[in-house]
Design a protein around this motif. Structure first.
Motif, PDB file in Angstrom:
ATOM      1  N   ALA A  59       4.686 -39.209  24.269  1.00 57.68           N
ATOM      2  CA  ALA A  59       3.233 -37.280  24.485  1.00 57.68           C
ATOM      3  C   ALA A  59       4.244 -36.364  23.359  1.00 57.68           C
ATOM      4  O   ALA A  59       3.248 -35.585  23.040  1.00 57.68           O
ATOM      5  CB  ALA A  59       3.470 -37.250  26.273  1.00 57.68           C
ATOM      6  N   ALA A  60       5.337 -36.016  23.645  1.00 55.06           N
ATOM      7  CA  ALA A  60       5.697 -35.288  23.181  1.00 55.06           C
ATOM      8  C   ALA A  60       6.364 -35.281  20.984  1.00 55.06           C
ATOM      9  O   ALA A  60       5.179 -34.210  21.047  1.00 55.06           O
ATOM     10  CB  ALA A  60       7.531 -34.635  23.349  1.00 55.06           C
ATOM     11  N   ILE A  61       5.931 -35.988  21.078  1.00 52.13           N
ATOM     12  CA  ILE A  61       5.889 -36.235  20.554  1.00 52.13           C
ATOM     13  C   ILE A  61       4.433 -35.866  19.074  1.00 52.13           C
ATOM     14  O   ILE A  61       3.857 -35.248  18.442  1.00 52.13           O
ATOM     15  CB  ILE A  61       6.591 -37.792  18.977  1.00 52.13           C
ATOM     16  CG1 ILE A  61       7.678 -38.021  19.359  1.00 52.13           C
ATOM     17  CG2 ILE A  61       5.736 -37.631  18.429  1.00 52.13           C
ATOM     18  CD1 ILE A  61       7.747 -39.129  19.100  1.00 52.13           C
ATOM     19  N   THR A  62       2.956 -36.519  19.993  1.00 50.21           N
ATOM     20  CA  THR A  62       2.074 -36.410  19.644  1.00 50.21           C
ATOM     21  C   THR A  62       1.690 -34.509  19.610  1.00 50.21           C
ATOM     22  O   THR A  62       1.036 -33.882  19.101  1.00 50.21           O
ATOM     23  CB  THR A  62       1.075 -37.088  21.161  1.00 50.21           C
ATOM     24  OG1 THR A  62       1.598 -38.193  21.055  1.00 50.21           O
ATOM     25  CG2 THR A  62      -0.609 -37.770  20.501  1.00 50.21           C
ATOM     26  N   LEU A  63       2.139 -34.014  20.858  1.00 52.64           N
ATOM     27  CA  LEU A  63       1.727 -32.918  21.404  1.00 52.64           C
ATOM     28  C   LEU A  63       2.485 -31.702  20.000  1.00 52.64           C
ATOM     29  O   LEU A  63       1.506 -30.810  19.098  1.00 52.64           O
ATOM     30  CB  LEU A  63       2.131 -31.972  22.994  1.00 52.64           C
ATOM     31  CG  LEU A  63       1.755 -32.242  24.334  1.00 52.64           C
ATOM     32  CD1 LEU A  63       2.317 -32.099  24.713  1.00 52.64           C
ATOM     33  CD2 LEU A  63       0.226 -31.705  23.403  1.00 52.64           C
ATOM     34  N   ILE A  64       3.428 -32.273  19.624  1.00 50.44           N
ATOM     35  CA  ILE A  64       3.940 -31.408  18.581  1.00 50.44           C
ATOM     36  C   ILE A  64       3.682 -31.570  16.931  1.00 50.44           C
ATOM     37  O   ILE A  64       3.049 -30.897  16.438  1.00 50.44           O
ATOM     38  CB  ILE A  64       5.648 -31.951  18.072  1.00 50.44           C
ATOM     39  CG1 ILE A  64       6.657 -31.159  19.451  1.00 50.44           C
ATOM     40  CG2 ILE A  64       6.403 -31.306  16.864  1.00 50.44           C
ATOM     41  CD1 ILE A  64       8.168 -31.795  19.651  1.00 50.44           C
ATOM     42  N   LEU A  65       2.843 -32.968  16.506  1.00 48.95           N
ATOM     43  CA  LEU A  65       2.016 -32.754  15.472  1.00 48.95           C
ATOM     44  C   LEU A  65       0.894 -32.316  15.465  1.00 48.95           C
ATOM     45  O   LEU A  65       0.267 -32.058  14.885  1.00 48.95           O
ATOM     46  CB  LEU A  65       2.065 -35.095  15.862  1.00 48.95           C
ATOM     47  CG  LEU A  65       2.929 -35.684  14.850  1.00 48.95           C
ATOM     48  CD1 LEU A  65       2.613 -36.971  15.129  1.00 48.95           C
ATOM     49  CD2 LEU A  65       3.050 -35.165  13.345  1.00 48.95           C
ATOM     50  N   LEU A  66       0.178 -32.333  17.193  1.00 51.27           N
ATOM     51  CA  LEU A  66      -1.302 -32.217  16.559  1.00 51.27           C
ATOM     52  C   LEU A  66      -1.026 -30.060  17.094  1.00 51.27           C
ATOM     53  O   LEU A  66      -2.028 -29.794  16.078  1.00 51.27           O
ATOM     54  CB  LEU A  66      -1.533 -32.179  18.378  1.00 51.27           C
ATOM     55  CG  LEU A  66      -2.156 -33.200  18.577  1.00 51.27           C
ATOM     56  CD1 LEU A  66      -2.821 -33.515  20.094  1.00 51.27           C
ATOM     57  CD2 LEU A  66      -3.829 -33.050  18.236  1.00 51.27           C
ATOM     58  N   ILE A  67      -0.020 -30.057  17.059  1.00 54.00           N
ATOM     59  CA  ILE A  67       0.128 -28.273  16.880  1.00 54.00           C
ATOM     60  C   ILE A  67       0.570 -28.309  15.913  1.00 54.00           C
ATOM     61  O   ILE A  67       0.186 -27.274  15.138  1.00 54.00           O
ATOM     62  CB  ILE A  67       1.128 -27.642  18.395  1.00 54.00           C
ATOM     63  CG1 ILE A  67       0.466 -28.067  19.330  1.00 54.00           C
ATOM     64  CG2 ILE A  67       1.556 -26.331  18.198  1.00 54.00           C
ATOM     65  CD1 ILE A  67       1.628 -28.428  20.876  1.00 54.00           C
ATOM     66  N   PHE A  68       2.289 -28.853  14.925  1.00 50.83           N
ATOM     67  CA  PHE A  68       2.150 -28.450  14.208  1.00 50.83           C
ATOM     68  C   PHE A  68       1.751 -28.852  12.865  1.00 50.83           C
ATOM     69  O   PHE A  68       1.993 -28.193  11.566  1.00 50.83           O
ATOM     70  CB  PHE A  68       4.019 -28.006  14.083  1.00 50.83           C
ATOM     71  CG  PHE A  68       4.199 -27.093  14.746  1.00 50.83           C
ATOM     72  CD1 PHE A  68       4.703 -26.061  15.040  1.00 50.83           C
ATOM     73  CD2 PHE A  68       4.845 -28.660  16.181  1.00 50.83           C
ATOM     74  CE1 PHE A  68       5.184 -25.445  15.741  1.00 50.83           C
ATOM     75  CE2 PHE A  68       5.490 -27.062  17.545  1.00 50.83           C
ATOM     76  CZ  PHE A  68       5.783 -25.783  16.689  1.00 50.83           C
ATOM     77  N   TRP A  69       1.800 -30.106  13.285  1.00 55.35           N
ATOM     78  CA  TRP A  69       0.706 -31.251  11.582  1.00 55.35           C
ATOM     79  C   TRP A  69      -0.077 -31.399  11.613  1.00 55.35           C
ATOM     80  O   TRP A  69      -0.647 -33.362  12.069  1.00 55.35           O
ATOM     81  CB  TRP A  69       2.417 -32.172  10.939  1.00 55.35           C
ATOM     82  CG  TRP A  69       3.073 -31.438  10.688  1.00 55.35           C
ATOM     83  CD1 TRP A  69       3.171 -30.274   8.965  1.00 55.35           C
ATOM     84  CD2 TRP A  69       4.700 -31.095  11.418  1.00 55.35           C
ATOM     85  NE1 TRP A  69       4.138 -29.869   8.867  1.00 55.35           N
ATOM     86  CE2 TRP A  69       5.188 -30.311  10.441  1.00 55.35           C
ATOM     87  CE3 TRP A  69       5.170 -31.505  12.097  1.00 55.35           C
ATOM     88  CZ2 TRP A  69       6.345 -29.901  10.333  1.00 55.35           C
ATOM     89  CZ3 TRP A  69       5.740 -31.616  12.494  1.00 55.35           C
ATOM     90  CH2 TRP A  69       7.458 -30.383  11.781  1.00 55.35           C
TER      91      TRP A  69
END
Ligand SMILES: Nc1ncnc2c1ncn2[C@@H]1O[C@H](COP(=O)(O)OP(=O)(O)OP(=O)(O)O)[C@@H](O)[C@H]1O
Ligand SMILES: [Mg+2]
Lengths: 246, 328
Positions: free
Chosen positions: B293-303
């Motif tokens: 979930a963290a990876i997905t969120l980070i991607l969604l926000i930053f990339w």
């Protein structure tokens, strides 16, 4: 002279507000008709009703004798009505050239043939000619959202010209465009008009409207309050009252 | 008038296909001895096909679909039921494609009236209904007992039941469907899809029939998922409703977002990462989902462009050249 567009008793109600309250007028073939009126008088809503973006509450629109009220926007476009928008509407993530080709591809062939047609050199050539005409040829491979607002307006206009519409409707083509560019746009409109294209133009710049248009229709609170030549409109008391609240 | 067309040079195209086919060919050479690895590799191929389908609907046309697990299920059950009743896989799969294509057309209809999260809800409802059909119509589907003993196909007498042979069958479909997707996306359909995603109102005002193209985007997306499902059934030799719950659709969504939605490479990268990451995160146990979930969120926000957009950065900054473009 024939009428290319006829509007009869057109109404559009948003809840309690009647944005267009029974409007009749016609655009004659080969003329440049101006549509003016104070902010919120229903000009854009009228455009939306003609082009099928909004469903009129009542009334009728005829294009070249054919009833187009309640037709889908894409069908109306393919009959030969092109329009630009008050706030430019492009495909922001696509290139300038793709924006241009998008404006013609659906007017050619069938759905199935569009899957198999890979050679687009004819349309590309046409797009490039128009981009040259509009002086934005150097931007053809840029992403549309990255070019300036004035350039986007020109692109918007270029897209409308791709399919050679018989009637072009422009919603404030001069807004946000500098004077030099505005002059060029006006010259090009006159040139296109000479080639047989009819125009319906919304514009707040009175100098442009008075110079460009053959006739003018004035809206106020969704109703037509005057119609006539630029001279007649300039001296119409009701129009002056609507604009200056006299 | 140089660079009039932006067609890719044939050399680059040949290079891309060589790498793609090379990777497919190398997997069995390296992992062929390990049945589990081959199973995972085959599964990745199947999930790439599903995500590619979702990429048509969501990535290119901008219409969210949470019905993709259901489409996959429809394909899987069609193939399972037909092959169990003695019909050929090569008859069952086209029928599965037809069924999912039509179901996709039907699910496309609401997209003409509702958008965004409302459309998400409608497609979610569709997924739920199909899932309930799978689990409750046990006279046909076997309910939660599922349908065991699904045979693997043969091809003109060539037996494809071994793990490696079946891997190559899935790989062949992957290659074929990749080619078809490239064709469609580089055609005028692809441009119309993108126009709808970019600005559907303007698209209509340049003559795009939203009815035609939205339905097509849903139907093609569904048919891809249907084929993936039709391959999943003989891979597992067993189907039951738990393979196609509604939340499975969210995994396809995550694959697409992680890989890069609306980018041709997105489904490939996304499916590989989502399928392989658990293998590396095995030690973390329950934390696995949190990390994901963290990876997905980070991607969604930053990339928001997904991992493949990082590839672009690499090409531009490090190699100082334009990143590869697979579609116009
Ligand atoms: N979608 C809508 N829903 C509700 N009200 C609307 C909608 N669109 C327009 N209106 C209202 O209808 C009236 C007419 O708006 P319209 O945009 O047609 O005016 P206009 O003449 O184009 O004004 P301007 O010169 O400022 O562009 C306004 O009062 C506006 O608030
Ligand atoms: Mg307006």
């Amino acid at each position: 002279m024939n009428n290319i567009l006829e509007i009869a008793g057109l109404r559009k109600k948003f809840y309690q507000l009647e944005a267009v309250a029974g409007v009749d007028f016609e655009v004659r073939e080969g003329e440049i008709l101006g549509l003016i009126g104070p902010n919120g008088s229903g000009k854009t809503t009228l455009f939306d009703c003609i082009t099928g973006i909004q469903r009129p509450t009542a009334g009728e629109v005829r294009f070249m004798g054919k009833r187009i009220t309640r037709m889908k926007p894409h069908c109306i476009y393919q009959l030969g009505i092109g329009r630009t928008f008050q706030l430019v509407q492009l495909f922001p993530g696509m290139t300038v050239l793709d924006n241009m080709i998008m404006a013609i591809q659906e007017s050619e062939g069938t759905v199935l043939s569009r899957l198999f047609q890979m050679d687009e050199s004819k349309d590309e050539k046409k797009a490039i000619e128009l981009l040259e005409f509009l002086n934005i040829i150097h931007l053809k491979d840029q992403i549309a959202k990255n070019i300036s607002y004035g350039q986007q307006k020109l692109l918007d206009m270029g897209m409308v010209l791709m399919s050679k519409p018989k009637l072009i409707m422009l919603d404030e083509p001069m807004a946000g465009v500098n004077a030099t560019l505005g002059k060029e746009i006006a010259e090009r409109l006159i040139e296109l008009n000479r080639r047989g294209c009819s125009f319906l133009i919304i514009e707040h710049n009175m100098r442009v409207i008075m110079n460009l248009c053959h006739r003018i229709v004035v809206l106020d609170y969704g109703k037509k309050i005057a119609e006539g030549s630029p001279e007649e409109i300039q001296n119409n008391k009701q129009v002056l009252a609507a604009y200056f609240g006299g | 008038m140089a660079n009039l067309t932006r067609k890719k040079r044939p050399v680059t195209r040949i290079l891309h296909w060589t790498i793609f086919l090379g990777v497919i060919g190398c997997v069995p050479v390296i992992f062929g001895g390990n049945a589990y690895y081959m199973y995972v590799a085959t599964l990745i191929g199947i999930y790439i096909i599903t995500s590619m389908g979702l990429n048509f609907t969501l990535g290119y046309t901008g219409q969210i679909s949470l019905g993709h697990a259901a489409f996959m299920g429809l394909g899987a059950y069609t193939v399972a039921l037909m092959t169990l009743n003695g019909y050929s896989f090569w008859l069952a799969l086209p029928l599965g494609v037809l069924i999912t294509f039509v179901a996709g057309l039907a699910l496309g209809l609401p997209s003409l009236r509702v958008k965004h999260h409302y459309l998400a809800l409608v497609t979610l409802g569709f997924g739920t209904v199909i899932y309930l059909l799978f689990s409750n119509e046990y006279e046909i589907t076997g309910g939660f007992s599922g349908l065991p003993g699904i045979p693997r196909p043969s091809f003109f007498g060539l037996d494809l039941s071994s793990d490696i042979a079946f891997y190559f069958l899935v790989a062949a479909f992957l290659v074929l469907l990749t080619g078809i997707a490239l064709w469609i996306l580089n055609s005028r359909w692809g441009r119309a899809f993108k126009a709808i995603r970019e600005n559907d109102m303007r698209a209509e005002m340049v003559g795009v029939s939203l009815l035609t193209y939205k339905l097509l985007a849903f139907a093609i997306g569904a048919a891809y998922a249907g084929i993936a499902g039709g391959l999943l059934a003989p891979l597992m030799k067993f189907v039951d409703p738990t393979s196609f719950p509604v939340h499975e659709s969210f995994w396809f969504l995550i694959m697409l977002i992680i890989g890069g939605s609306g980018r041709f490479e997105g489904p490939f990268v996304g499916a590989i990462v989502v399928m392989l990451l658990p293998q590396f995160l095995r030690g973390t146990q329950q934390l696995y989902f949190v990390i994901f979930a963290a990876i997905t969120l980070i991607l969604l926000i930053f990339w928001p462009g997904g991992l493949t957009s990082l590839l672009d950065v690499f090409f531009r900054r490090v190699l100082r050249r334009n990143p590869p473009q697979f579609t116009k």
